[in-house]
Enzyme design. Structure first.
Site, PDB file in Angstrom:
ATOM      1  N   LYS A 274      12.226 -14.756 -11.518  1.00 55.96           N
ATOM      2  CA  LYS A 274      11.927 -13.749 -12.516  1.00 55.96           C
ATOM      3  C   LYS A 274      10.864 -14.015 -13.496  1.00 55.96           C
ATOM      4  CE  LYS A 274      13.294 -11.049 -10.905  1.00 55.96           C
ATOM      5  NZ  LYS A 274      14.046 -10.732  -9.554  1.00 55.96           N
TER       6      LYS A 274
ATOM      7  N   GLU B 199       7.243 -14.528 -11.673  1.00 54.62           N
ATOM      8  CA  GLU B 199       6.638 -13.366 -11.165  1.00 54.62           C
ATOM      9  C   GLU B 199       6.205 -12.500 -12.148  1.00 54.62           C
ATOM     10  OE1 GLU B 199       8.584 -10.806  -8.225  1.00 54.62           O
ATOM     11  OE2 GLU B 199      10.499 -11.417  -9.594  1.00 54.62           O
TER      12      GLU B 199
ATOM     13  N   ASN C 223      -1.542   2.070   5.743  1.00 60.42           N
ATOM     14  CA  ASN C 223      -0.502   1.084   5.116  1.00 60.42           C
ATOM     15  C   ASN C 223      -0.004   0.197   6.298  1.00 60.42           C
ATOM     16  OD1 ASN C 223       1.545  -0.287   3.860  1.00 60.42           O
ATOM     17  ND2 ASN C 223       3.019   1.117   4.042  1.00 60.42           N
ATOM     18  N   GLY C 224      -0.553  -1.091   6.399  1.00 56.30           N
ATOM     19  CA  GLY C 224      -0.235  -1.910   7.458  1.00 56.30           C
ATOM     20  C   GLY C 224      -1.156  -2.958   7.713  1.00 56.30           C
TER      21      GLY C 224
ATOM     22  N   CYS D 159       0.787  -1.103   0.148  1.00 58.75           N
ATOM     23  CA  CYS D 159      -0.094  -0.098   0.060  1.00 58.75           C
ATOM     24  C   CYS D 159       0.877   1.307   0.115  1.00 58.75           C
ATOM     25  CB  CYS D 159      -0.848   0.372   1.197  1.00 58.75           C
ATOM     26  SG  CYS D 159      -2.226  -1.353   1.385  1.00 58.75           S
TER      27      CYS D 159
ATOM     28  N   HIS E 294      17.319 -36.226  -9.456  1.00 59.45           N
ATOM     29  CA  HIS E 294      16.774 -36.894  -8.300  1.00 59.45           C
ATOM     30  C   HIS E 294      15.168 -36.460  -8.310  1.00 59.45           C
ATOM     31  CE1 HIS E 294      20.651 -38.057  -6.866  1.00 59.45           C
ATOM     32  NE2 HIS E 294      21.077 -37.056  -6.936  1.00 59.45           N
TER      33      HIS E 294
ATOM     34  N   LYS F 298       5.864  -4.184  -4.312  1.00 57.53           N
ATOM     35  CA  LYS F 298       7.193  -3.985  -4.229  1.00 57.53           C
ATOM     36  C   LYS F 298       7.863  -4.343  -2.943  1.00 57.53           C
ATOM     37  CE  LYS F 298      11.491  -2.876  -6.141  1.00 57.53           C
ATOM     38  NZ  LYS F 298      11.878  -3.948  -7.030  1.00 57.53           N
TER      39      LYS F 298
ATOM     40  N   ARG G 198       3.669  -0.210  -5.017  1.00 54.43           N
ATOM     41  CA  ARG G 198       3.481  -0.663  -3.809  1.00 54.43           C
ATOM     42  C   ARG G 198       2.244  -1.516  -3.539  1.00 54.43           C
ATOM     43  NH1 ARG G 198       6.914   1.791   0.374  1.00 54.43           N
ATOM     44  NH2 ARG G 198       5.375   0.932   1.727  1.00 54.43           N
TER      45      ARG G 198
ATOM     46  N   GLU H 260      16.732 -17.583  -9.208  1.00 54.80           N
ATOM     47  CA  GLU H 260      16.620 -16.073  -9.529  1.00 54.80           C
ATOM     48  C   GLU H 260      15.952 -16.140 -10.749  1.00 54.80           C
ATOM     49  OE1 GLU H 260      15.987 -13.693  -7.796  1.00 54.80           O
ATOM     50  OE2 GLU H 260      16.244 -11.964  -9.206  1.00 54.80           O
TER      51      GLU H 260
ATOM     52  N   TRP I  71      -2.769  -2.697  -1.775  1.00 52.64           N
ATOM     53  CA  TRP I  71      -2.535  -4.104  -1.855  1.00 52.64           C
ATOM     54  C   TRP I  71      -3.205  -4.771  -0.824  1.00 52.64           C
ATOM     55  CZ3 TRP I  71      -0.544  -8.252   0.813  1.00 52.64           C
ATOM     56  CH2 TRP I  71       0.210  -9.419  -0.022  1.00 52.64           C
TER      57      TRP I  71
HETATM   58  C1  AGP Z   1      11.964  -9.858  -6.458  1.00 55.53           C
HETATM   59  O1  AGP Z   1      11.624  -9.779  -7.675  1.00 55.53           O
HETATM   60  C2  AGP Z   1      10.710  -9.849  -5.624  1.00 55.53           C
HETATM   61  N1  AGP Z   1       9.539  -9.044  -6.304  1.00 55.53           N
HETATM   62  C3  AGP Z   1      10.769 -10.190  -4.172  1.00 55.53           C
HETATM   63  O2  AGP Z   1      10.897 -11.588  -4.112  1.00 55.53           O
HETATM   64  C4  AGP Z   1      11.753  -9.465  -3.162  1.00 55.53           C
HETATM   65  O3  AGP Z   1      12.973  -9.748  -3.540  1.00 55.53           O
HETATM   66  C5  AGP Z   1      11.180  -9.803  -1.652  1.00 55.53           C
HETATM   67  O4  AGP Z   1       9.945  -9.579  -1.526  1.00 55.53           O
HETATM   68  C6  AGP Z   1      12.169  -9.147  -0.961  1.00 55.53           C
HETATM   69  O5  AGP Z   1      12.129  -7.878  -0.851  1.00 55.53           O
HETATM   70  P1  AGP Z   1      13.249  -6.710  -0.159  1.00 55.53           P
HETATM   71  O6  AGP Z   1      14.553  -7.042  -0.872  1.00 55.53           O
HETATM   72  O7  AGP Z   1      12.623  -5.437  -0.315  1.00 55.53           O
HETATM   73  O8  AGP Z   1      13.154  -7.279   1.192  1.00 55.53           O
END
Ligand code: AGP
Length: 612
Positions: A489, A492, A99-100, A2, A508, A607, A27, A485, A73
């Site tokens: 990517k 997501e 926000n929270g 948020c 395995h 984010k 956010r 990673e 969010w």
């Molecule tokens: C990465 O592409 C993500 N969107 C997510 O995994 C992110 O890295 C994770 O939420 C951690 O966030 P931070 O680095 O702000 O703590």
């Protein structure tokens, strides 16, 4: 999650709120809303993006020089018009954005319901605004006192802004656990979850601390107090970021811009911290706590998502170079499993945003047990940076695309410098090797630029593979976390199911998945395990999988077996992730764009994850 924004001053609030919400949309983007005061309270809110809110508000009365805004969010209640913020109290007098999460909202809601309050939404926020109203009524106090008393009854995290229909001259903001910045202009104030909505109006800001609130007024006066009602002297800081850094700068998406920024931000991350010709490394935080860090028996990395992946690379680096054991923990698990932490442990908390709730909670656990917490954060002044004993900023600049790219690379750079510095101090590496790596680090931005030149070729590969239902990513050693990673990517932003595996683990289990439909991205740049990777590629080809191999320039053996080959410049093995990750970021990006996905704002994500 948020984003909140607010304005009070001489200008029209609505355009400032809308622009601010667009900047904060990373956010959360389930719904958006604004409330404006102009003789009366006008509230407009809509499920969907800020652009949907704008359409909805077209032709309506959006006048007013005081207002609050929110981009959501969803946590409590599905994303619809009803649950969108701002929320208004039963009397219609108070509007609030939040926000929270209010953890004890159910108990508070029950009390309020028994006192006759009714609720239009399913949110915890509507409970809070009514709690403030009830306290004000029962205790017969000012709004400021009512906010303070109500917040003392609340369990959970919040950044809030409250306005009063009967008072257009002030607003109240407060925070605990969620970020809040107050921008100070000339007889005007800007409030936001981060500095991006504020930067074009003023560079003077105050970052509110946890359990603090501020009353700001139209005359240009503001007072900051603790929730214990003690006034504190504000620390006014100058913002370092510029407007350009939060705009797309000609790129179609923030993600692509941020991928292309990697040569520059890697140079920024090492600037002033090392010299290859003189053979030194100087991370301020490591210097400051050198005694404790050099004596540490163990490092524990705690992080989430992409930051956790860079932490895994940190494990390989610190163990290989400094010869100290490292454990890498998901912050969300670490905090709840009563981990064994010694005073002599160093906790590396890695976070782009510096606001991730799970990582913050893991830090608390570590601090309770007297371990030294070293924060590796990107956002300056963020909560994790502030609660850590020591740390290093990654200096990647604002990362706005939800998918982390340049934040990952700069985290890996800091971890590399850290491992090398500790290794140098402990004498576990030779000076000549140290210089060799540092020279290579200095050269790396050029090699990344060269890798970025492969973009057009990667786009062609993306075109061929964009309709796949699944992807497998394989890597060994330093390339194993990169495989994880790469898979994250792709998942997501394109919504294709993908898994990353250590290449040798494939036999395995995951090998059962391989057929002529399965693209397998193999990271095959390792000098030390090259022959083993060749065998893994053969295993995939024998089952008719589609191999996309990332290899060093000049590779022959894998090139002859793979369906697609991406040739990248060679580098020191410990620095390989900084190059191998680039084609994976580009591949995901192009596939997602070709599938029509919203690359910068993928569904269900935000984010910074400031809730558990
Ligand atoms: C990465 O592409 C993500 N969107 C997510 O995994 C992110 O890295 C994770 O939420 C951690 O966030 P931070 O680095 O702000 O703590």
């Amino acid at each position: 999650m948020c984003g909140i924004v607010a304005y009070i001053g001489k200008r029209q609030a609505y355009p400032i709120l809308i622009k601010g919400l667009q900047r904060l949309e990373y956010r959360g983007y389930d719904s958006a809303g604004v409330a404006l005061l102009n003789g009366d309270l006008h509230v407009y809110k809509k499920a969907g993006k800020v652009s949907d809110l704008q359409k909805f508000a077209e032709g309506q009365d959006v006048e007013g020089t005081i207002g609050i805004g929110h981009t959501r969010w969803a946590t409590h209640g599905e994303p619809n018009d009803r649950n969108a913020h701002p929320h208004v109290s039963n009397s219609g007098n108070f509007a609030l954005v939040h926000n929270g999460i209010i953890e004890n909202y159910a108990a508070l809601k029950e009390q309020l319901t028994n006192s006759g309050y009714t609720f239009k939404s399913d949110t915890d926020t509507e409970v809070l605004v009514n709690l403030i109203e009830e306290v004000k009524k029962q205790e017969d106090v000012s709004l400021e006192d009512a906010v303070r008393i109500a917040l003392n009854e609340v369990v959970g995290a919040y950044a809030i802004v409250v306005i009063d229909r009967t008072n257009e001259d002030s607003l109240i903001v407060a925070r605990k656990g969620s970020p809040l910045v107050l921008g100070i202009g000339d007889q005007e104030f800007f409030v936001a979850s981060d500095a991006s909505p504020i930067i074009e109006y003023t560079k003077n800001v105050v970052y509110l601390d946890d359990q603090e609130y501020a009353v700001v007024d139209r005359a240009g006066k503001f007072t900051i107090k603790t929730l214990g009602n003690i006034e504190i002297t504000p620390f006014i800081q100058k913002l370092q970021m510029d407007l350009e850094s939060i705009e797309k700068g000609g790129f179609e998406h923030f993600m692509l811009k941020e991928i292309y920024e990697q040569p520059r931000v890697i140079a920024d991350a090492v600037r002033g911290r090392m010299s290859a010709s003189e053979g030194w490394i100087k991370l301020g935080g490591v210097n400051e706590f050198a005694n404790r860090i050099n004596k540490a028996k163990r490092f524990i990395v705690t992080a989430c998502g992409t930051s956790w992946h860079s932490g895994l690379i940190g494990e390989y680096l610190i163990e290989t170079l400094a010869r100290v054991p490292v454990e890498v923990e998901y912050a969300s698990e670490f905090r709840y499993r009563n981990p064994i932490i010694h005073e002599s442990d160093i906790i590396l908390a890695i976070s782009q945003s510096g606001e991730t709730a799970d990582t913050l909670a893991a830090i608390e656990v570590a601090k309770e047990r007297q371990a030294l917490v070293y924060g590796i954060c990107n956002v300056i002044g963020s909560s994790i940076a502030r609660v850590s004993h020591a740390g290093s900023y990654t200096h990647a600049g604002p990362e706005i695309g939800v998918a982390s790219t340049k934040a990952f690379s700069t985290q890996v750079v800091i971890l590399t410098l850290m491992a090398l510095q500790i290794a140098q101090q402990k004498g576990t590496i030779s000076n000549s090797y140290l210089r060799q790596v540092l020279y290579e680090l200095e050269n790396l931005p050029k090699k990344i630029e060269k890798t970025l030149e492969l973009d057009a070729q990667i786009k062609v590969i993306a075109e061929q593979l964009k309709d796949a239902q699944n992807f497998l990513y394989l890597g060994r050693g330093y390339n194993f976390p990169v495989a994880l990673e790469g898979a994250l990517k792709l998942k997501e932003i394109s919504y294709i199911h993908a898994e990353g595996y250590p290449a040798a683990e494939m036999k395995h289990g995951p090998i059962a998945l391989i057929d002529e439909q399965m693209p397998v991205v193999v990271l095959a740049t390792n000098e030390s395990a090259y022959e083993k990777i060749v065998s893994n590629v053969q295993e995939v080809k024998a089952r008719k999988g589609i191999v996309i191999a990332v290899v060093n320039e000049g590779d022959k053996q894998i090139k002859s077996m793979a369906d697609y080959v991406i040739e990248i410049p060679q580098t020191e093995e410990i620095l390989t992730p900084l190059l191998t990750v680039i084609p994976l970021q580009l591949l995901s990006y192009h596939i997602a764009v070709m599938r029509g996905a919203n690359v910068d704002q993928p569904r269900n994500l935000a984010k910074s994850v400031t809730v558990e």
